[in-house]
Design an enzyme around this catalytic site. Structure first.
Site, PDB file in Angstrom:
ATOM      1  N   GLU A  56       0.827  -1.209   0.000  1.00 42.57           N
ATOM      2  CA  GLU A  56       0.000   0.000   0.000  1.00 42.57           C
ATOM      3  C   GLU A  56       0.861   1.258   0.000  1.00 42.57           C
ATOM      4  O   GLU A  56       0.563   2.233  -0.710  1.00 42.57           O
ATOM      5  CB  GLU A  56      -0.918   0.021   1.231  1.00 42.57           C
ATOM      6  CG  GLU A  56      -1.816  -1.202   1.355  1.00 42.57           C
ATOM      7  CD  GLU A  56      -1.221  -2.276   2.249  1.00 42.57           C
ATOM      8  OE1 GLU A  56      -1.964  -2.805   3.094  1.00 42.57           O
ATOM      9  OE2 GLU A  56      -0.017  -2.577   2.101  1.00 42.57           O
ATOM     10  N   CYS A  79      -2.423  -3.287   7.473  1.00 36.92           N
ATOM     11  CA  CYS A  79      -2.086  -3.447   8.883  1.00 36.92           C
ATOM     12  C   CYS A  79      -2.366  -2.158   9.650  1.00 36.92           C
ATOM     13  O   CYS A  79      -2.355  -1.062   9.091  1.00 36.92           O
ATOM     14  CB  CYS A  79      -0.625  -3.863   9.046  1.00 36.92           C
ATOM     15  SG  CYS A  79       0.565  -2.631   8.474  1.00 36.92           S
ATOM     16  N   SER A 172      18.657 -43.305  -8.553  1.00 29.50           N
ATOM     17  CA  SER A 172      17.628 -42.295  -8.834  1.00 29.50           C
ATOM     18  C   SER A 172      18.141 -41.126  -9.666  1.00 29.50           C
ATOM     19  O   SER A 172      17.358 -40.249 -10.051  1.00 29.50           O
ATOM     20  CB  SER A 172      17.065 -41.750  -7.515  1.00 29.50           C
ATOM     21  OG  SER A 172      18.079 -41.128  -6.751  1.00 29.50           O
ATOM     22  N   GLU A 304      12.025 -33.342  -0.043  1.00 24.22           N
ATOM     23  CA  GLU A 304      12.501 -33.980  -1.266  1.00 24.22           C
ATOM     24  C   GLU A 304      12.637 -35.497  -1.139  1.00 24.22           C
ATOM     25  O   GLU A 304      13.181 -36.140  -2.017  1.00 24.22           O
ATOM     26  CB  GLU A 304      13.833 -33.358  -1.687  1.00 24.22           C
ATOM     27  CG  GLU A 304      13.711 -31.893  -2.099  1.00 24.22           C
ATOM     28  CD  GLU A 304      14.852 -31.445  -2.998  1.00 24.22           C
ATOM     29  OE1 GLU A 304      15.525 -32.298  -3.599  1.00 24.22           O
ATOM     30  OE2 GLU A 304      15.054 -30.227  -3.110  1.00 24.22           O
TER      31      GLU A 304
END
Length: 392
Positions: A56, A79, A172, A304
């Site tokens: 803002e 706020c 992997s 992960e």
């Protein structure tokens, strides 16, 4: 810039908000647009970094005198308290803004409607709820942290077309391509922590850093009930440049714990699951661990692997967002590894549990990013004596 309608203005404010991703946490991503009576933009801004000016204030500064009599569209309630910066609601009133359209209220106990009430008391017209559901998606990690006390959990894996994350021998590497790996590093670079289980740490000896570095330097967290992480691994060796936290149980050998602490790791002694606490060798209570990470103001954590920890989190409905890289490869084999182990669901649901968000092609790989659905609690399995949960 002139907008076709008010939804277009708020949509633009939401797109601005997302520019702060990875830089503003634990604050929310917020965007703001000031328009005149013809919906022409006179100022805009977003929260760019933690401790910096709020959206803002940036928009008001850009608008200058044109803010007087304008309408402010903002994705989150301004706020009304002094934090790292002065109250935004006061700045909006002082600028002479006539009307404020807010996507959603701020559940932070320091705000919680005070900003809206301050604006209304000053005579501004306040409207709440325009594109609130869309704003909640953008600000989901912040909303989760302030309402539940735990960070948003992002699950990430790369798999073949037949749903395997590793071969039957445990290999992997090179499932996904270079483009997918580069995106993974960008994803890491906006996280507060990267989490793996001890099985993944032992099998892959990963570094778990973002390369090149991103806006955040994530903590590496290893779930290691018995403090088995080798002192000569890459994670320990790099603990001076990137923080390493090791989650252990009280049953972990004290000598191993002290050796890892002396090598630079911070040790988190976690309680075990209630159902196994009396056995003395139970598994780490993942809910407790996440609450501890939230207490330390971590907003986004990336898990992960491996399949055991991801499956345990899935069984307890603790995964909030999924990042899946699908590669045009096949591994096959009954013993080849899947991304989600644990107990799993009893049966498929016609409604599903995921909300499709984005699908992206990465040089032949496919990247799917999805959020967990509100229906995810509808069909959870259970183990005798309690929910599925911990991992070694």
């Amino acid at each position: 810039m002139q907008f076709a309608d008010e939804r277009s203005v708020m949509r633009h404010a939401l797109s601005l908000a997302q520019r702060g991703e990875g830089r503003v946490e634990p604050n929310p991503m917020v965007g703001a647009v000031l328009v005149d009576s013809e919906l022409r933009a006179v100022g805009e801004g977003w929260h760019d970094r933690f401790g910096g000016p709020h959206a803002e204030v940036v928009a008001l500064r850009q608008a200058g005198s044109a803010a007087r009599g304008a309408t402010l569209f903002v994705t989150l309630e301004p706020c009304a308290h002094q934090g790292k910066t002065p109250p935004c609601a006061d700045a909006v009133v002082a600028a002479g803004v006539q009307r404020v359209v807010v996507a959603m209220s701020d559940p932070n106990p320091l705000v919680d409607g005070r900003g809206l009430r301050l604006l209304e008391a000053a005579g501004l017209k306040v409207e709440l709820g325009l594109m609130g559901a869309e704003a909640a998606v953008v600000m989901a990690p912040f909303l989760q942290l302030v309402t539940t006390g735990r960070p948003s959990v992002h699950a990430k894996w790369a798999m073949t077309l037949d749903g395997k994350i590793a071969s039957r021998t445990g290999e992997s590497k090179w499932i996904s391509n270079a483009a997918s790996r580069a995106l993974t590093h960008r994803l890491r670079g906006r996280m507060d922590a990267i989490v793996v289980g001890i099985g993944t740490a032992l099998a892959d000896d990963p570094l778990l850093t973002a390369r090149p570095p991103g806006p955040r330097n994530p903590v590496r967290v290893v779930i290691d009930s018995h403090a088995r992480l080798p002192l000569n691994c890459q994670l320990v060796g790099s603990s001076n440049s990137a923080a390493l936290w090791i989650a252990v149980t009280p049953a972990a050998p004290s000598a191993r714990v002290e050796a890892l602490r002396s090598a630079g790791a911070e040790i988190l002694v976690c309680p075990v699951e209630d159902r196994e606490a009396t056995e003395g060798s139970g598994r780490i209570d993942l809910r407790w661990l996440l609450q501890e990470l939230g207490r330390r103001r971590l907003t986004n954590v990336l898990v992960e692997g491996g399949g055991e920890i991801l499956g345990a989190l899935h069984d307890q409905d603790l995964i909030d967002e999924f990042h899946v890289f699908l590669a045009p490869r096949l591994l096959g084999g009954e013993a080849a590894r899947s991304p989600l182990l644990g107990l799993g669901r009893r049966r498929p649901s016609p409604d599903g549990w995921l909300q499709p968000w984005t699908v992206e092609s990465l040089d032949g790989d496919v990247y799917l990013r999805c959020r967990a659905s509100d229906r995810r609690h509808s069909d959870r399995g259970s183990l005798p004596g309690g929910d599925a949960g911990g991992v070694a």
